[in-house]
Design an enzyme around this catalytic site. Structure first.
Site, PDB file in Angstrom:
ATOM      1  N   ASP A 120       0.757  -1.298   0.055  1.00 21.76           N
ATOM      2  CA  ASP A 120      -0.125   0.047   0.031  1.00 21.76           C
ATOM      3  C   ASP A 120       0.713   1.287  -0.243  1.00 21.76           C
ATOM      4  OD1 ASP A 120      -2.362  -1.642   0.143  1.00 21.76           O
ATOM      5  OD2 ASP A 120      -2.342  -1.284   2.471  1.00 21.76           O
TER       6      ASP A 120
ATOM      7  N   TYR B  37       6.160  -9.520   8.232  1.00 21.25           N
ATOM      8  CA  TYR B  37       5.730  -8.070   8.253  1.00 21.25           C
ATOM      9  C   TYR B  37       5.933  -7.606   9.639  1.00 21.25           C
ATOM     10  CZ  TYR B  37       3.252  -7.745   3.922  1.00 21.25           C
ATOM     11  OH  TYR B  37       2.771  -7.839   2.422  1.00 21.25           O
TER      12      TYR B  37
END
Lengths: 253, 253
Positions: free
Chosen positions: B52, B110
């Site tokens: 994103d 992540y």
């Protein structure tokens, strides 16, 4: 009249240093803007130091004289709401009238950061100088020891300063390596214009093998700026701590 | 035709994610620009993932098929010279024709970063979410354990995804506190749209005392996005590692 000592921290990338300048955004200006919003009055402020464009501060102290009665804790909170993301207020204490953010300081600690790898670091690019040649940290530490003590630092001062007395005392210089990050820490009672950046630039040239490690005493003795190394770029420099002898006893009011 | 797997790292602040978009600067575009400058030909590249706007990557892998014979080591150096400061090439290896940066990946890790202090951090502002309420990290860790295993993650997926199968396997979720920095690490075989950010947002609401720590299994079972927490802001998210099972044997050529 209350005399407040406010500790701030800032990322210097977007600013032309602390000190107010015409036609350039400075940390002092955005700080005064925030003070004006909170206290409804534009107050004079005194910085503990000048910093160059792009230099960062983990701790920077600002003196503010004000008639406002707002408690320190509330002032910290209100200033933080009104400051941009790259400037933060960490603390505020009330100090005696004769206390001065700059002249009462007994010393400062700077850290110069070098990203020492063939490949740049996208996350530390604004906070460190990317120096791709291998640095010999042991050699840098041996050379750094020659800075310690009281010397005339004329050779480590950029032209354009109006200061007459160039004698300063350095208490500590150390070089540490943590992965690819090399940090040069310098503590002293006071610093000349660009002094830490020229000391860092010279130590880095020594660490990279471009200068002899034994030459610092001769460079100091020469009093000649041309004999020292290049001025390391501003964005690697961080003002890490400002020292005040008598501050421990003061209270947040 | 050589099939190259290039490892990059980037600060995502200035980019609308990795994937090329019309009317928005993306990491893929600046990477392709650098490839074009070096190889004198605009080549197609395949990213290991979409990211994103504003999300960072400590390690991101890009597949590049090319007729160019430039050795991997020289390509790394030449790309770095032609990339902006916020994108770096870390490595390049030649992989078999059937290897695909995205489909050959067996998982990803992540890290979601939270600056957990009343006062913002001017240096980590672009790399972490400033969350001022006290987080109970122990509670977050107990709740996080309920994510581990194979589940339908429909409740942790933003609307607007075209993916049918929302079953994913999470191997590890852990929350660590280091000073005022709280890091949520998530490892899994694959991730849905905004999945890590919704998992992080939910864990942060639990840590802040706004949700019960025992509710993750019920939220998962509901398959209802509205039952999970808010999507944590993009700028706290870092793609930390991309896993490939068979990569160890490949060589830099």
């Amino acid at each position: 009249m209350r005399n407040l000592l406010i500790t701030i921290s800032y990322k210097g990338t977007a600013y032309h240093g602390f000190q107010v300048q015409k036609n350039a955004v400075t940390v002092c200006e955005v700080f005064q803007n925030a003070v004006e919003k909170v206290l409804k009055k534009r107050e004079d402020v005194k910085g503990c130091s000048r910093t160059d464009s792009g230099v960062h501060a983990g701790q920077f102290c600002v003196g503010l004289s004000t008639e406002a009665s707002i408690p320190c804790e509330n002032l910290v909170r209100a200033l933080n709401v009104n400051l941009p993301d790259d400037v933060a207020v960490l603390d505020c204490i009330e100090v005696p009238q004769e206390f001065h953010a700059r002249y009462s300081s007994t010393g400062k600690r700077y850290v110069y950061r070098v990203w020492n790898s063939a490949v740049k670091n996208p996350f530390l690019g604004e906070y460190s100088w990317h120096y791709p040649y291998k640095l010999d940290v042991e050699k840098m530490n041996r050379a750094a020891a020659d800075f310690i003590g009281t010397h005339d630092f004329s050779a480590f001062c950029s032209a354009g300063t109006s200061v007459e007395d160039k004698v300063r005392t350095i208490h500590f210089v150390g070089v540490e390596k943590n992965g690819d990050l090399v940090q040069i820490t310098v503590e002293g009672d006071g610093f000349l214009y660009n002094m830490v950046r020229i000391m860092a630039g010279t130590l880095i040239e020594i660490g990279g093998g471009f200068r002899e490690e034994t030459q610092i005493p001769a460079v100091l003795a020469s009093l000649d700026r041309a004999k020292a190394g290049k001025t390391a770029p501003a964005h690697g420099l961080h003002l890490d701590k400002v020292f005040y002898d008598e501050i421990e006893g003061f209270k947040r009011k």
